[in-house]
Design a protein around this motif. Structure first.
Motif, PDB file in Angstrom:
ATOM      1  N   ASP A 673      42.585  28.610  40.561  1.00  0.00           N
ATOM      2  CA  ASP A 673      42.773  28.536  42.016  1.00  0.00           C
ATOM      3  C   ASP A 673      43.912  29.444  42.461  1.00  0.00           C
ATOM      4  O   ASP A 673      43.839  30.101  43.501  1.00  0.00           O
ATOM      5  CB  ASP A 673      43.008  27.079  42.461  1.00  0.00           C
ATOM      6  N   LYS A 674      44.958  29.518  41.655  1.00  0.00           N
ATOM      7  CA  LYS A 674      46.072  30.416  41.997  1.00  0.00           C
ATOM      8  C   LYS A 674      45.872  31.826  41.453  1.00  0.00           C
ATOM      9  O   LYS A 674      46.323  32.802  42.041  1.00  0.00           O
ATOM     10  CB  LYS A 674      47.367  29.864  41.382  1.00  0.00           C
ATOM     11  N   TYR A 675      45.257  31.923  40.279  1.00  0.00           N
ATOM     12  CA  TYR A 675      45.101  33.214  39.598  1.00  0.00           C
ATOM     13  C   TYR A 675      43.613  33.413  39.273  1.00  0.00           C
ATOM     14  O   TYR A 675      43.178  33.136  38.155  1.00  0.00           O
ATOM     15  CB  TYR A 675      45.953  33.246  38.323  1.00  0.00           C
ATOM     16  N   PRO A 676      42.846  33.900  40.237  1.00  0.00           N
ATOM     17  CA  PRO A 676      41.390  33.924  40.049  1.00  0.00           C
ATOM     18  C   PRO A 676      40.851  35.078  39.205  1.00  0.00           C
ATOM     19  O   PRO A 676      39.688  35.037  38.804  1.00  0.00           O
ATOM     20  CB  PRO A 676      40.867  34.048  41.488  1.00  0.00           C
ATOM     21  N   CYS A 677      41.668  36.096  38.920  1.00  0.00           N
ATOM     22  CA  CYS A 677      41.152  37.271  38.206  1.00  0.00           C
ATOM     23  C   CYS A 677      41.469  37.183  36.714  1.00  0.00           C
ATOM     24  O   CYS A 677      42.430  36.548  36.314  1.00  0.00           O
ATOM     25  CB  CYS A 677      41.762  38.548  38.757  1.00  0.00           C
ATOM     26  N   ILE A 678      40.660  37.888  35.913  1.00  0.00           N
ATOM     27  CA  ILE A 678      40.924  37.964  34.474  1.00  0.00           C
ATOM     28  C   ILE A 678      41.774  39.206  34.215  1.00  0.00           C
ATOM     29  O   ILE A 678      41.370  40.320  34.558  1.00  0.00           O
ATOM     30  CB  ILE A 678      39.629  38.079  33.657  1.00  0.00           C
ATOM     31  N   GLY A 679      42.905  39.001  33.618  1.00  0.00           N
ATOM     32  CA  GLY A 679      43.735  40.131  33.205  1.00  0.00           C
ATOM     33  C   GLY A 679      43.434  40.464  31.757  1.00  0.00           C
ATOM     34  O   GLY A 679      43.140  39.576  30.954  1.00  0.00           O
TER      35      GLY A 679
END
Lengths: 803, 263
Positions: A673-679
């Motif tokens: 929810d806070k960090y939706p992308c894949i790094g």
């Protein structure tokens, strides 16, 4: 590598997965290009369209961390296809050279992603026993592969769940592309065809990295691709001598030559051997009936190592000084992550960094930089002043607040010293000094010599037991240590004659021989001298498969392709007539071609009772499709990364690898929810590892001058970003500033119906040197693989915004 | 026999070893660059950068392609730069290389205007500036060695040899794998032919190569330059005067140009 660089040219299909070979191993493409000239197909599987994808016939996008689902689906495809078209596969290889036919313990069970009972993140003894063969001495087999408890049937049942639809929902790979990959690569199952897998850190740096590689092994064994020219599982090592450093025990769980580190329960040498030396397993009903069980020679290699280290002091009466080796506590994690966890807690007081820059290269770099401040002393031996050496004056800290005393040892660069490097293909190649090191810089060997000599001097008069290891250490290099002297010692001597040993077959367990690393024994012989210096450019192989056996030397015993006894059928005929590895066995001539894995006659031509099985390093003599020695089960099972954008694992009710190592020190966990992308982190061609060698070179800095990240056009649009903008990337651990490279090469992937975006983060920058910038590893987490604790650098949750 | 280099874009992996090898052999200075949202740098060929890679992302009906092409002096069979040069600083050698004598250069920059590929570059930041460009590593060529860039190439994208043989090889590759290449050897005919030849999977316009006819570019400058030598002498003298007079002003303007490109 099971094979070697040049051998890639013999392949019919090359699958590069978890590697960007074109950018990170450009030279490998010389051979990839040659294979393609011959008509080979190139497949690239990766979240990002890279320079490697640009050259591939098929580019298959994959969500970072979904490798086991991807390969699991391919395994399922092969097993299903094999039923319908066994003529398209090398069934004899599968039945006779792998453990596909072995009958497994009836207690074995798999339920909802779990292989039995788990206590405190580890499988119970009972669970681990249930993974073994029903009979561990003389296991029953069913070469027809029909028995419901044989490995083949269990494998089929396990991977039947990995249907292409489910797989593509997990991986985000378009289904038509996935079908093409399966069809194309699995065509190498035919007799005479070879497919190779080239992988690198994209495969290993996950909480289930070991099982990622296991999945490749299973696929390659099903297709009969191990031991043959143009086949194999080929790890592209991340820096030029990684293979050599692993061979020489850079890792915390091994001694040189892959001997286990003793632990505090072993008691004595016999106790140690009881734990580590495998007993031969003799399978019933296979054409081969003799397992060579090479590790049965364990004691010879261990005693020879102790003789190399302790010399005259090591005798049969004192267990060859076994007691002087440090003993590990099996409950303690001694890997990089474990070490920095302990540093963070203040339990480690001194650190020696030798050509190592954890302040940039370590996961959760902010935490690791802070942990360095808990040290009393830190030594940095490097060719440049790196971020670790300068951690006490990094941006945002006051040097006066840090008490760590830092010592700098200027080291010579690779061209300023002599010695060997071992490449990914296990070739040991000698390098000569081309220039004198500048100023007071010294070769590592000379630095080490000064320190050991000084330590011995300091402890010479001390009688304490803890100093005995230093006092008894054999260190007789005279006034000037040379790489040549060390190379001879690594090869080993006969105690009686003082002559170099010709090969590890001559090592003994009675203390009459020494060898600093048994797998390097034969590199330096009385007859031929230092074979790492050989520069023969003629390919003497009868079929000219690019073996070049007179160029340098290769462990073991100059064998260029490992497991090559599996490259011929039971009659000794090569599966591939065009690219045979070993061939034309004659009783007098033995084998022609590569140095065979055990020189015995072909199975069908040997007398009963001596029909040697091909995989001599395994106690059962065959390759393990079913691998019961790993922490999290006998078969790779798909789990989600420690930080995943999904709410549930689509393959089972078990979300994460239950045995993964999760750090406790400053290791915040992010949520989608806070960090939706894949790094995901990676390198570019122009910079090297933590950048300290390349960020100081103007010609490289001009090509890649700034820290950057890559993202797709859709994500950039959603965040209101333009190409070239300065952006902030954040995770639960920290945030970094970088230039945004907006590209068509990152496309959103449709994962379980939702678009998932990747952000590619470069790892090379830091606060020292000519070109500076934020470090990608500020973003990564202190979590690691269940077997090796390699950090999960490749997958984490993050977000991006305009700076 | 004229030498040449064949660049096969289908084999190039964009590693840019050629770019570094060029600087290394020629001891050219590094440029002060910035990441402008691309993996390409330095931004252009310049007096310090004689070769560079261009990366082009192409999304077409055949799917997505990322194409790598190498830029440097093409070493024309009939170099327009040489005929445009009023002091004869350029020379087309029998080996094929177009070389120049920096001592003769007066800084008029006619060659820059004449070159259809925009190759010769000016040392804007030097007190006594010269035109500089790729020399085909003529010093290596004379010693029987391949140019530095071709020597460094790991993937076989750059082949060095006799131009005629390379042209035949290029055609052979296209014929053997028609699906892999567009049927065009760039440099075979362009501007009357060049020593550097290119084959690629995409049309050359799509990677920014100028569309040129088979006419020698030199035909446009030849008659003028050769017909009126006294005029040329006067022009040369005049240009030199103007050049010295306005050097400082140009230098400032040039810096503005370059910095604009960098934004």
């Amino acid at each position: 590598m099971t094979n070697h660089w040049i051998d890639i040219r013999n392949s019919d299909c090359i699958m590069i997965i978890g590697s960007n070979a074109a950018e990170n191993h450009p030279i490998s493409f010389k051979w990839v290009a040659e294979a393609m000239e011959r008509g080979a197909k190139l497949i690239h599987v990766d979240p990002r369209f890279s320079r490697t994808s640009a050259k591939a016939h098929i580019y298959a996008p994959l969500r970072s961390g979904a490798d086991i689902a991807f390969i699991g689906g391919m395994i399922n495809y092969v097993l299903t296809d094999m039923d319908k078209h066994p003529e398209n596969y090398t069934m004899e290889y599968l039945r006779q050279y792998t453990n596909a036919a072995f009958i497994v313990n009836s207690d074995y069970g798999f339920n909802d992603g779990i292989f039995g009972e788990i206590q405190d993140g580890r499988y119970s003894e009972a669970a681990r026993n249930s993974w073994k063969y029903a009979d561990m001495n003389t296991p029953a087999t069913d070469p027809a592969l029909k028995d419901p408890r044989c490995v083949f049937q269990l494998l089929k049942k396990h991977y039947a769940r990995y249907d292409a639809d489910t797989v593509c929902r997990i991986t985000g790979t378009p289904s038509e592309v996935y079908s093409e990959v399966m069809r194309t690569f699995c065509e190498t199952g035919r007799r005479g065809k070879a497919g190779t897998i080239m992988y690198a850190m994209g495969a290993t740096q996950h909480t289930y990295g070991t099982q990622n590689i296991r999945s490749y092994a299973i696929l390659q064994l099903l297709l009969g691709n191990i031991g043959v020219a143009g086949g194999g599982i080929n790890a592209l090592r991340g820096t030029s001598n990684v293979q050599g450093s692993t061979d020489m025990a850079l890792l915390s769980h091994i001694l040189p030559g892959y001997l286990s580190v003793p632990n505090d329960q072993d008691g004595n040498l016999e106790g140690y051997l009881k734990r580590v030396r495998p007993a031969a397993i003799s399978p019933r009903n296979l054409a081969g009936d003799k397992s060579l069980n090479w590790w049965g020679n364990y004691k010879k290699y261990m005693v020879s190592l102790l003789k190399a280290w302790y010399g005259e002091a090591a005798t049969a009466d004192n267990d060859f000084c076994f007691s002087l080796l440090p003993k590990a506590d099996p409950k303690v994690n001694y890997t990089h992550i474990g070490m920095f966890e302990a540093m963070g807690e203040g339990r480690i007081k001194g650190l020696w960094c030798w050509g190592q820059n954890p302040a940039v290269g370590g996961p959760n770099a902010t935490g690791e930089r802070e942990a360095l401040g808990n040290l009393d002393w830190l030594v940095s031996a490097d060719i440049w002043l790196n971020e670790t050496a300068e951690f006490w004056k990094r941006p945002g800290v006051k040097p006066a607040d840090i008490d760590t005393e830092v010592f700098i040892l200027p080291a010579a660069a690779s061209y300023e010293k002599e010695g060997s490097i071992t490449n990914s293909g296990r070739w040991v190649q000698w390098r000569y000094r081309a220039a004198e090191p500048p100023g007071k810089a010294m070769a590592d060997l000379e630095l080490m010599d000064l320190i050991v000599v000084k330590l011995k001097e300091l402890y010479a008069k001390e009688e304490t037991p803890q100093s005995e290891g230093i006092r008894k250490l054999s260190w007789d290099y005279g006034d000037r240590i040379t790489a040549d002297a060390v190379a001879r010692e690594i090869n080993g001597y006969s105690g009686a004659t003082g002559k170099l040993i010709g090969g590890f077959g001559a090592l003994s367990d009675d203390g009459s021989t020494s060898s600093g690393n048994w797998i390097y024994c034969n590199m330096y012989t009385e007859a031929e001298g230092n074979k790492a210096k050989r520069r023969g450019t003629v390919d003497g192989h009868p079929a000219k498969i690019g073996l070049y056996s007179d160029w340098a030397w290769c462990w073991p015993m100059n064998r260029r392709i490992l497991y090559n006894r599996a490259s011929v059928d039971l009659d000794g005929r090569p599966w591939d007539d065009e690219h045979p590895v070993i061939l034309r066995y004659e009783p007098e001539m033995k084998w022609q071609g590569d140095v065979p894995d055990g020189g015995a006659a072909p199975v069908n031509k040997a007398p009963r009772g001596n029909r040697q099985l091909p995989f001599i390093m395994e106690p059962e003599g065959v390759a393990r499709i079913w691998g019961f020695g790993r922490a999290e089960g006998p078969l790779p099972e798909a789990y989600e990364p420690w930080e995943s954008p999904l709410k549930k694992n689509l393959m089972s009710g078990t979300m994460y690898n239950p045995c993964a190592f999760v750090g406790a020190y400053r290791n915040e966990r992010g949520t989608p929810d806070k960090y939706p992308c894949i790094g995901t982190t990676y390198r570019c061609t122009e910079h090297w590892q933590t950048g300290i060698m390349t960020r100081n070179l103007p010609w490289l800095v001009e090509m890649m001058p700034d820290m950057y990240i890559e993202l797709g056009e859709d994500l950039a649009k959603a965040r209101g970003l333009k190409n070239g903008d300065r952006v902030t990337v954040s995770t639960a651990r920290g945030e970094i500033s970088a230039v945004a490279l907006v590209t068509k090469r990152f496309k959103p992937l449709l994962v379980d119906g939702t678009a998932v975006h990747h952000i590619g983060v470069l790892i090379h920058w830091g606060y020292s040197g000519k070109s500076t910038g934020d470090s990608g590893n500020v973003l990564t987490a202190h979590v690691g693989d269940a077997n090796t604790t390699i950090p999960e650098f490749k997958t984490f949750l993050c977000d991006v915004r305009r700076a | 026999m004229s030498k040449g280099v064949l660049f096969d874009a289908t084999k190039c992996i964009g590693c840019r070893a050629c770019q570094v090898a060029c600087k290394s052999w020629n001891e050219n200075r590094s440029e002060d660059t910035a990441n402008r949202g691309t993996a390409e740098n330095p931004p252009h060929l310049s007096a310090d950068t004689w070769t560079k890679m261009r990366f082009t992302e192409i999304e077409g009906k055949d799917g997505f392609q990322w194409v790598f092409t190498k830029l440097q002096c093409m070493h024309c069979e009939h170099p327009a730069c040489a005929t445009a040069c009023i002091v004869g600083a350029f020379e087309k050698t029998k080996e094929g290389a177009v070389v120049y004598d920096a001592k003769k250069c007066i800084g008029c920059r006619y060659c820059m205007v004449a070159c259809p590929f925009g190759v010769p570059a000016f040392e804007w930041d030097r007190p006594i500036p010269y035109i500089r460009k790729c020399t085909f590593c003529f010093d290596r060529l004379k010693g029987g060695m391949a140019p530095s860039c071709a020597t460094a190439c790991p993937s076989g994208a750059l082949s060095f040899g006799d131009r005629a043989e390379l042209l035949a090889e290029a055609k052979r590759r296209i014929e053997t794998a028609p699906a892999r290449y567009v049927p065009h050897v760039y440099g075979e005919k362009e501007a009357g032919g060049t020593c550097w030849l290119y084959i690629s999977s995409v049309p050359f316009e799509s990677v920014g190569f100028p569309k040129l006819g088979p006419e020698r570019m030199s035909v446009f400058s030849d008659p003028l330059m050769h017909a009126v030598p006294p005029v040329a002498v006067v022009v040369a003298g005049l240009m030199t005067g103007i050049y010295w007079f306005s050097k400082r002003r140009e230098k400032i303007a040039a810096h503005e140009d370059i910095s604009e490109e960098k934004e």
